[in-house]
Write an enzyme that holds these catalytic residues in place. Structure first.
Site, short mmCIF file in Angstrom:
data_model
loop_
_atom_site.label_atom_id
_atom_site.label_comp_id
_atom_site.label_asym_id
_atom_site.label_seq_id
_atom_site.Cartn_x
_atom_site.Cartn_y
_atom_site.Cartn_z
N GLU A 279 0.83 -1.20 0.00
CA GLU A 279 0.00 0.00 0.00
C GLU A 279 0.87 1.25 0.00
O GLU A 279 0.54 2.26 -0.65
CB GLU A 279 -0.94 0.00 1.20
CG GLU A 279 -2.04 -1.04 1.13
CD GLU A 279 -2.91 -0.86 -0.10
OE1 GLU A 279 -3.44 0.25 -0.30
OE2 GLU A 279 -3.06 -1.83 -0.88
N TRP A 282 1.99 1.64 -3.50
CA TRP A 282 0.94 2.27 -4.32
C TRP A 282 1.00 3.78 -4.17
O TRP A 282 0.87 4.53 -5.15
CB TRP A 282 -0.44 1.78 -3.86
CG TRP A 282 -0.98 0.60 -4.58
CD1 TRP A 282 -1.10 -0.67 -4.11
CD2 TRP A 282 -1.51 0.58 -5.93
NE1 TRP A 282 -1.65 -1.48 -5.07
CE2 TRP A 282 -1.92 -0.75 -6.19
CE3 TRP A 282 -1.68 1.54 -6.92
CZ2 TRP A 282 -2.49 -1.13 -7.41
CZ3 TRP A 282 -2.24 1.15 -8.14
CH2 TRP A 282 -2.63 -0.15 -8.37
N TRP A 311 -19.15 10.81 -20.83
CA TRP A 311 -19.56 10.87 -19.42
C TRP A 311 -20.78 11.75 -19.24
O TRP A 311 -20.98 12.72 -19.96
CB TRP A 311 -18.42 11.42 -18.56
CG TRP A 311 -17.17 10.60 -18.53
CD1 TRP A 311 -15.96 10.93 -19.07
CD2 TRP A 311 -16.99 9.32 -17.90
NE1 TRP A 311 -15.03 9.95 -18.83
CE2 TRP A 311 -15.64 8.95 -18.10
CE3 TRP A 311 -17.83 8.47 -17.18
CZ2 TRP A 311 -15.11 7.76 -17.62
CZ3 TRP A 311 -17.31 7.28 -16.69
CH2 TRP A 311 -15.96 6.93 -16.91
N ASN A 346 -10.71 2.69 2.56
CA ASN A 346 -10.25 2.56 1.19
C ASN A 346 -11.13 1.64 0.34
O ASN A 346 -11.39 1.92 -0.83
CB ASN A 346 -8.81 2.04 1.15
CG ASN A 346 -8.23 2.08 -0.25
OD1 ASN A 346 -8.17 3.12 -0.88
ND2 ASN A 346 -7.82 0.92 -0.76
N TRP A 364 -15.52 11.11 -13.71
CA TRP A 364 -14.70 10.90 -12.52
C TRP A 364 -14.18 12.21 -11.93
O TRP A 364 -13.91 12.28 -10.72
CB TRP A 364 -13.52 9.98 -12.83
CG TRP A 364 -12.65 10.40 -13.98
CD1 TRP A 364 -12.79 10.04 -15.28
CD2 TRP A 364 -11.51 11.30 -13.95
NE1 TRP A 364 -11.82 10.63 -16.06
CE2 TRP A 364 -11.03 11.40 -15.27
CE3 TRP A 364 -10.88 11.98 -12.92
CZ2 TRP A 364 -9.93 12.19 -15.58
CZ3 TRP A 364 -9.78 12.78 -13.24
CH2 TRP A 364 -9.31 12.87 -14.55
N TRP A 387 -9.23 7.55 -8.38
CA TRP A 387 -10.42 7.83 -9.20
C TRP A 387 -10.23 7.35 -10.64
O TRP A 387 -11.13 6.77 -11.24
CB TRP A 387 -10.77 9.31 -9.14
CG TRP A 387 -11.70 9.57 -8.00
CD1 TRP A 387 -11.38 10.04 -6.76
CD2 TRP A 387 -13.11 9.33 -7.98
NE1 TRP A 387 -12.50 10.09 -5.97
CE2 TRP A 387 -13.57 9.66 -6.69
CE3 TRP A 387 -14.02 8.85 -8.92
CZ2 TRP A 387 -14.92 9.54 -6.33
CZ3 TRP A 387 -15.35 8.73 -8.56
CH2 TRP A 387 -15.78 9.07 -7.28
#
Length: 474
Positions: A279, A282, A311, A346, A364, A387
């Site tokens: 993590e 990331w 979108w 998360n 988004w 996102w």
């Protein structure tokens, strides 16, 4: 005189800018710049502003105890910072400025302008890596490009860390007698309608608190993290994200503490502690991407072709999502928790982001901005990366057909509905067997106090996949 400029690195320990600034016999001063207008333009959540300012207050007291005065400047926008900083350097007789590197594009442009403005006064600027374990640009492919998929980046990052190693620097020793510190609450120029400067009691400030949380997690939770991290009703995560985002604790300190706890650094999923380390990797991945692909800071997708996706910008549907009125219990519980506390688990971030983009087909960017406007741990790199991953526009190996089913996600990760019943008061009395699909039960009871599902997930999923397939055909 040397000047240390604090930004998203509000700590004394493991702070390269502070360490280098204090590495000579010259006197040292410190600076923090409050930019309310810029913060609003960047959608910074009020709870995050309060958290940061409360930490600045704590940092100012700690620096004063070391004989270092923390100067505060209120400069409304980044465009005004170079001139204001040049004036302060002239007033204090500063010859060298030290700061940790910013990764966001607006902040980098500000820092380039500062370098140019201070060069005219012969003030040297030193920009150091305080935000990542390994500096952006260190972890590249064989072709000297940034990795576009996480897993190979993770492997290369671990290899580079083994080669480079790292050092945790202690806080500097006192440079002189203790100095007085005027609390921020007594300074009228700080007040921006934020209420009390003390943060939410759930998030106490201070390096000691951040390190306490880190070590408590490593002692009590890290070994079971892989099994508990996805269940929002459990205390299964480190809850360190606000402290990392504000730089109250550094990622290097996290890695070092993990190594100390385990007696070494885990290298694969089979080893204890690796899931949490991954993590942190990331986090590094998204920060490196933001530096090496500047368009990510400009509201543009990682995959340029996805800018053509059709979108929706439906304001009513977006408002229902924001307010937790979608008719999908796990989504509504997550959004209501965010609105009430400024934080979201998360797993829930992935669920609600998938719902907005893949079920409601809403852009988004709206979700990204809304998160920033509410999160105490709002961080552009992590927020944008997450996102775009959920939307299918980001750095991912096979993104477009990943569509989370909000009902089965709730059943899997909140099986007894504890989290849902905590945050969705209309469902507080429902049995676990009905809490994830409550509408038939409510109908039998003659109740209409919880909204019907906004969309049919099965139909919305097909439409989301078609959007991406149609794009491939163009």
């Amino acid at each position: 005189m040397r000047l240390v400029w604090f930004r998203n690195d509000l700590r004394l320990s493991d702070n390269p800018a502070l360490r280098h600034g204090c590495a000579s016999d010259e006197p040292v001063a410190a600076l923090f710049i409050i930019s309310p207008t810029q913060w609003r333009q960047h959608k910074m959540a009020p709870i995050r502003q309060r958290f940061i300012l409360a930490q600045v207050d704590a940092l100012g007291r700690e620096l004063a105890a070391l004989g270092i005065q923390l100067h505060l400047l209120r400069v409304e926008t980044f465009a005004e910072v170079p001139a204001a900083l040049a004036d302060l350097c002239r007033e204090l007789g500063v010859t060298q400025l030290y700061a940790n590197q910013a990764i966001e594009l607006d902040e980098q442009r500000r820092d380039h302008a500062v370098t140019a403005a201070l060069a005219e006064q012969e003030v040297g600027c030193h920009w150091l890596n305080g935000c990542c374990v390994l500096p952006p640009g260190r972890v590249l492919t064989g072709g000297r490009e940034m990795f576009k998929v996480f897993t190979p980046f993770s492997r290369a990052w671990l290899k580079a860390l083994d080669e480079d190693g790292f050092v945790i620097h202690r806080a500097p020793a006192p440079l002189g007698d203790s100095l007085p510190w005027q609390p921020l609450a007594e300074r009228a120029f700080v007040d921006e309608g934020l209420g009390e400067l003390t943060p939410d009691p759930r998030w106490p400030v201070g390096e000691a608190e951040a390190l306490r949380r880190l070590h408590a997690f490593l002692e009590q939770g890290v070994l079971g993290y892989g099994e508990t991290r996805d269940f929002p009703a459990l205390a299964g995560t480190s809850i360190l994200s606000p402290y990392l985002a504000a730089g109250i604790v550094s990622p290097r300190q996290c890695v070092a503490a993990l190594q100390q706890r385990l007696g070494g650094r885990p290298q694969s999923k089979a080893q204890p502690g690796f899931v949490w380390l991954n993590e942190l990797i990331w986090r590094e991945f998204y920060r490196h991407l933001l530096v090496l692909i500047p368009t990510l800071s400009m509201n543009r997708p990682f995959k340029p072709e996805t800018a053509a996706l059709p979108w929706s910008w439906d304001p009513d549907a977006f408002a229902a999502w924001c307010e937790g009125r979608t008719g999908y219990p796990i989504v509504d519980a997550a959004m209501r928790c965010l609105n009430a506390t400024g934080w979201m688990h998360n797993r829930l971030r992935m669920i609600v982001a998938s719902f907005l983009t893949k079920d409601l087909h809403i852009h988004w960017r709206l979700g990204e901005d809304y998160f920033m406007s509410r999160l105490i741990d709002g961080d552009l790199a992590a927020n944008n990366g997450g996102w775009q991953w959920a939307a299918g526009t980001g750095a991912d190996a096979a993104p477009y057909f990943r569509v989370f089913n909000p009902t089965t996600q709730g059943q899997r990760f909140d099986p007894q509905g504890e989290f849902i019943r905590t945050w969705v008061s209309e469902l507080a009395d429902l049995p676990a067997t009905h809490v994830h699909q409550p509408h038939d039960w409510l109908r039998l009871k003659g109740r209409q106090d919880y909204p019907a599902p906004m969309v049919d997930h099965a139909v919305a999923r097909v439409r989301a996949i078609e959007m991406f397939r149609d794009l491939e055909k163009q």
